[in-house]
Structures are given as structure tokens and as C-alpha cells.
Write an enzyme that holds these catalytic residues in place. Structure first.
Site, mmCIF file in Angstrom:
data_model
loop_
_atom_site.group_PDB
_atom_site.id
_atom_site.type_symbol
_atom_site.label_atom_id
_atom_site.label_comp_id
_atom_site.label_asym_id
_atom_site.label_seq_id
_atom_site.Cartn_x
_atom_site.Cartn_y
_atom_site.Cartn_z
ATOM 1 N N HIS A 50 6.422 -0.506 21.212
ATOM 2 C CA HIS A 50 6.646 0.676 20.635
ATOM 3 C C HIS A 50 8.150 1.137 20.721
ATOM 4 O O HIS A 50 8.613 1.220 21.716
ATOM 5 C CB HIS A 50 5.746 2.023 20.839
ATOM 6 C CG HIS A 50 4.185 1.635 20.760
ATOM 7 N ND1 HIS A 50 3.966 1.410 19.289
ATOM 8 C CD2 HIS A 50 3.402 1.225 21.525
ATOM 9 C CE1 HIS A 50 2.564 0.838 19.364
ATOM 10 N NE2 HIS A 50 2.149 0.723 20.738
ATOM 11 N N ALA A 95 1.477 2.650 13.271
ATOM 12 C CA ALA A 95 0.063 3.704 13.328
ATOM 13 C C ALA A 95 -1.179 2.883 13.376
ATOM 14 O O ALA A 95 -2.289 3.287 13.813
ATOM 15 C CB ALA A 95 0.016 4.747 12.137
ATOM 16 N N ARG A 151 3.764 11.730 23.282
ATOM 17 C CA ARG A 151 3.998 12.414 21.838
ATOM 18 C C ARG A 151 2.664 12.902 21.850
ATOM 19 O O ARG A 151 1.833 13.465 22.655
ATOM 20 C CB ARG A 151 4.373 11.175 21.063
ATOM 21 C CG ARG A 151 5.866 10.517 20.975
ATOM 22 C CD ARG A 151 6.171 9.875 20.013
ATOM 23 N NE ARG A 151 6.233 10.480 18.823
ATOM 24 C CZ ARG A 151 6.292 9.375 17.495
ATOM 25 N NH1 ARG A 151 6.323 8.343 17.639
ATOM 26 N NH2 ARG A 151 6.249 10.262 16.345
ATOM 27 N N ASN A 154 4.911 -4.574 16.883
ATOM 28 C CA ASN A 154 4.829 -3.126 16.819
ATOM 29 C C ASN A 154 3.867 -2.823 15.554
ATOM 30 O O ASN A 154 4.427 -3.033 14.217
ATOM 31 C CB ASN A 154 6.339 -2.615 16.511
ATOM 32 C CG ASN A 154 6.262 -1.228 16.398
ATOM 33 O OD1 ASN A 154 5.382 -0.556 16.341
ATOM 34 N ND2 ASN A 154 7.558 -0.608 16.259
ATOM 35 N N TYR A 188 13.145 7.700 16.327
ATOM 36 C CA TYR A 188 13.118 6.249 15.964
ATOM 37 C C TYR A 188 14.688 5.609 16.051
ATOM 38 O O TYR A 188 14.670 4.507 15.770
ATOM 39 C CB TYR A 188 12.487 5.997 14.731
ATOM 40 C CG TYR A 188 10.855 6.007 14.779
ATOM 41 C CD1 TYR A 188 10.163 5.456 15.770
ATOM 42 C CD2 TYR A 188 10.609 7.055 13.878
ATOM 43 C CE1 TYR A 188 8.793 5.860 15.917
ATOM 44 C CE2 TYR A 188 9.263 7.432 13.851
ATOM 45 C CZ TYR A 188 8.414 6.957 14.839
ATOM 46 O OH TYR A 188 7.032 7.300 14.829
ATOM 47 N N PRO A 241 2.866 -0.985 9.321
ATOM 48 C CA PRO A 241 3.396 -0.178 8.496
ATOM 49 C C PRO A 241 4.607 1.075 8.849
ATOM 50 O O PRO A 241 4.530 1.605 9.847
ATOM 51 C CB PRO A 241 1.995 0.773 8.097
ATOM 52 C CG PRO A 241 1.084 0.455 9.559
ATOM 53 C CD PRO A 241 1.630 -0.813 9.968
ATOM 54 N N ASN A 242 5.197 1.097 7.643
ATOM 55 C CA ASN A 242 6.320 2.034 7.660
ATOM 56 C C ASN A 242 7.469 1.749 8.364
ATOM 57 O O ASN A 242 8.514 2.339 8.330
ATOM 58 C CB ASN A 242 5.781 3.624 7.972
ATOM 59 C CG ASN A 242 4.604 4.168 7.216
ATOM 60 O OD1 ASN A 242 4.754 4.077 5.899
ATOM 61 N ND2 ASN A 242 3.662 4.491 7.849
ATOM 62 N N GLU A 283 2.788 -5.862 23.054
ATOM 63 C CA GLU A 283 2.873 -4.516 22.136
ATOM 64 C C GLU A 283 3.849 -3.832 22.441
ATOM 65 O O GLU A 283 4.446 -3.692 23.538
ATOM 66 C CB GLU A 283 1.614 -3.752 22.766
ATOM 67 C CG GLU A 283 1.504 -2.317 21.979
ATOM 68 C CD GLU A 283 0.181 -1.642 22.462
ATOM 69 O OE1 GLU A 283 -0.504 -2.097 22.906
ATOM 70 O OE2 GLU A 283 0.230 -0.581 21.968
ATOM 71 N N ARG A 291 14.595 8.139 8.147
ATOM 72 C CA ARG A 291 14.407 9.464 8.594
ATOM 73 C C ARG A 291 13.613 9.274 9.839
ATOM 74 O O ARG A 291 13.988 8.360 10.480
ATOM 75 C CB ARG A 291 12.943 9.720 7.595
ATOM 76 C CG ARG A 291 13.356 10.358 6.361
ATOM 77 C CD ARG A 291 12.071 10.822 5.788
ATOM 78 N NE ARG A 291 11.782 9.701 4.773
ATOM 79 C CZ ARG A 291 10.603 9.236 4.718
ATOM 80 N NH1 ARG A 291 9.562 9.821 5.108
ATOM 81 N NH2 ARG A 291 10.265 8.290 3.921
HETATM 82 O O1 CA2 Z 1 7.147 4.288 18.247
HETATM 83 C C1 CA2 Z 1 6.774 3.215 17.488
HETATM 84 O O2 CA2 Z 1 7.346 2.211 17.470
HETATM 85 C C2 CA2 Z 1 5.598 3.476 16.605
HETATM 86 O O3 CA2 Z 1 4.723 2.330 16.739
HETATM 87 C C3 CA2 Z 1 6.015 3.839 15.164
HETATM 88 C C4 CA2 Z 1 4.928 4.184 14.272
HETATM 89 C C5 CA2 Z 1 3.934 5.144 14.815
HETATM 90 O O4 CA2 Z 1 2.946 5.433 14.317
HETATM 91 C C6 CA2 Z 1 3.438 4.729 16.558
HETATM 92 O O5 CA2 Z 1 2.642 6.046 16.858
HETATM 93 C C7 CA2 Z 1 4.747 4.538 17.298
HETATM 94 C C8 CA2 Z 1 5.683 4.822 13.039
HETATM 95 C C9 CA2 Z 1 6.397 3.715 12.311
HETATM 96 C C10 CA2 Z 1 6.974 4.701 11.179
HETATM 97 O O6 CA2 Z 1 8.526 4.592 11.362
HETATM 98 C C11 CA2 Z 1 9.296 5.406 10.586
HETATM 99 C C12 CA2 Z 1 10.408 5.229 10.732
HETATM 100 C C13 CA2 Z 1 11.392 5.997 10.017
HETATM 101 C C14 CA2 Z 1 10.746 7.120 9.148
HETATM 102 C C15 CA2 Z 1 9.634 7.023 8.890
HETATM 103 C C16 CA2 Z 1 8.699 6.195 9.605
#
Ligand code: CA2
Length: 154
Positions: free
Chosen positions: A105, A82, A112, A79, A23, A10-11, A103, A18
Site C-alpha cells: 500500500h 480497495a 487511516r 496493491n 498518494y 482499482p483506481n 501486499e 487527485r
Molecule cells: O494506499 C494504498 O495503496 C491503497 O491500496 C490505495 C487504495 C485504497 O483504497 C486502499 O485503502 C489503500 C486506493 C487507490 C486509489 O488511488 C487513487 C489515487 C488518486 C486518486 C484517486 C484514487
């Protein structure tokens, strides 16, 4: 030639739009292009997917388990976004499919918020990679090749 499945949760479709401090500024299309190159240099075909839906990710893991059993898939780089921190269902799917899974990230989740420190994926994964930014995808593909070599030494 075996396939490497890179599965994004997701996302992650929002990557590059953003939170660049966390990221980076590369988009998911940039990540796919990076994975195409990494797969080519390790002799894999790439299957690259993203879904915001837990059930779609679960179905993809089941499908991957069948493909690995049939000898067409080297493994999965996941990946789970969340869902990493919430999904017993993804944990069960990985275990149930019996698939080799790394896995991944982008960020170092352990540096974090506390709610990102626990992963339901880690106990079912073969290996874990975090904190290398999007370059981690290329490193994980190299890792999948290394795991394949470990399983079948030349
Ligand atoms: O660090 C990672 O790859 C995560 O899997 C990314 C997830 C986060 O919930 C994990 O804790 C760590 C979030 C992905 C959402 O990515 C976005 C990127 C840009 C803008 C908004 C969200």
C-alpha cells in the site's frame, strides 16, 4: 532471469491526478518507470499491470501461480486497492495459486479510516508493506529479491 509481477487494482490508474496529500503526485507511469529500474538492479524482468476488475486480478494471480511453479516468476507485488478490504475472492486466489506475494500500500492504511484497517490479502501474503509512498514499490521489489535469497541461500 525471473519476472516480478507488479499488479495494481482499482483506481490506481488515477494516481497523480487527485489526492496528492495521500498518494503523492507521481502517476502510475512514473511508478512503472521506478519498478523497471528496481527490477533491473535486482536481476528481475518486470511485468507491470493495472485493472479495475476483480476477475482480471484473480486471473493474473492464477497465471502467476503457474509461472512461479514453472520457475519463470519470482513472485507478485500486489496493491489490491480497495479490494484489499473487501475481497475474499482475491484471498482465495492467492492461497489457491500458491504464489509468493507481497501486499503493498502506498499509504499507511492503519493510520487511516477504520474500514481500511482490515485486509483480506494479509493472511495470504508472504509480507506486507505500507506507508512508504510510491517508493514502497521499489522497496517491495528489493523485498522480493530478499525472499528469493532466503529460499535459496548462496
Ligand atoms: O494506499 C494504498 O495503496 C491503497 O491500496 C490505495 C487504495 C485504497 O483504497 C486502499 O485503502 C489503500 C486506493 C487507490 C486509489 O488511488 C487513487 C489515487 C488518486 C486518486 C484517486 C484514487
Amino acid at each position: 532471469m525471473k519476472t516480478a509481477l507488479v499488479l495494481n487494482g482499482p483506481n490506481l490508474n488515477l494516481l497523480g491526478t487527485r489526492e496528492p496529500a495521500v498518494y503523492g503526485s507521481q502517476t502510475l507511469a512514473d511508478v512503472e518507470a521506478l519498478c523497471v529500474k528496481a527490477c533491473a538492479s535486482h536481476g528481475f524482468k518486470l511485468d507491470f499491470r493495472q485493472s479495475n476488475h476483480e476477475g482480471v486480478l484473480i486471473d493474473a494471480i492464477h497465471e502467476a501461480g503457474r509461472a512461479q511453479a514453472a520457475g519463470t516468476l519470482a513472485g507478485v507485488i500486489l496493491n489490491a486497492g480497495a479490494y484489499t478490504h473487501t475481497s475474499v475472492a482475491l484471498h482465495d486466489a492467492i492461497k489457491g495459486a500458491g504464489v509468493t506475494l507481497i501486499e503493498l500500500h502506498i499509504s499507511n492504511v492503519h493510520a487511516r479510516e477504520a474500514f481500511r484497517h482490515h485486509s483480506y490479502i494479509s493472511p495470504a501474503a508472504k509480507a506486507v508493506m505500507a506507508g512508504f509512498g510510491v517508493k514502497g514499490y521499489g522497496l517491495a521489489i528489493a523485498g522480493l529479491a530478499a525472499l528469493a535469497e532466503l529460499a535459496q541461500p548462496a
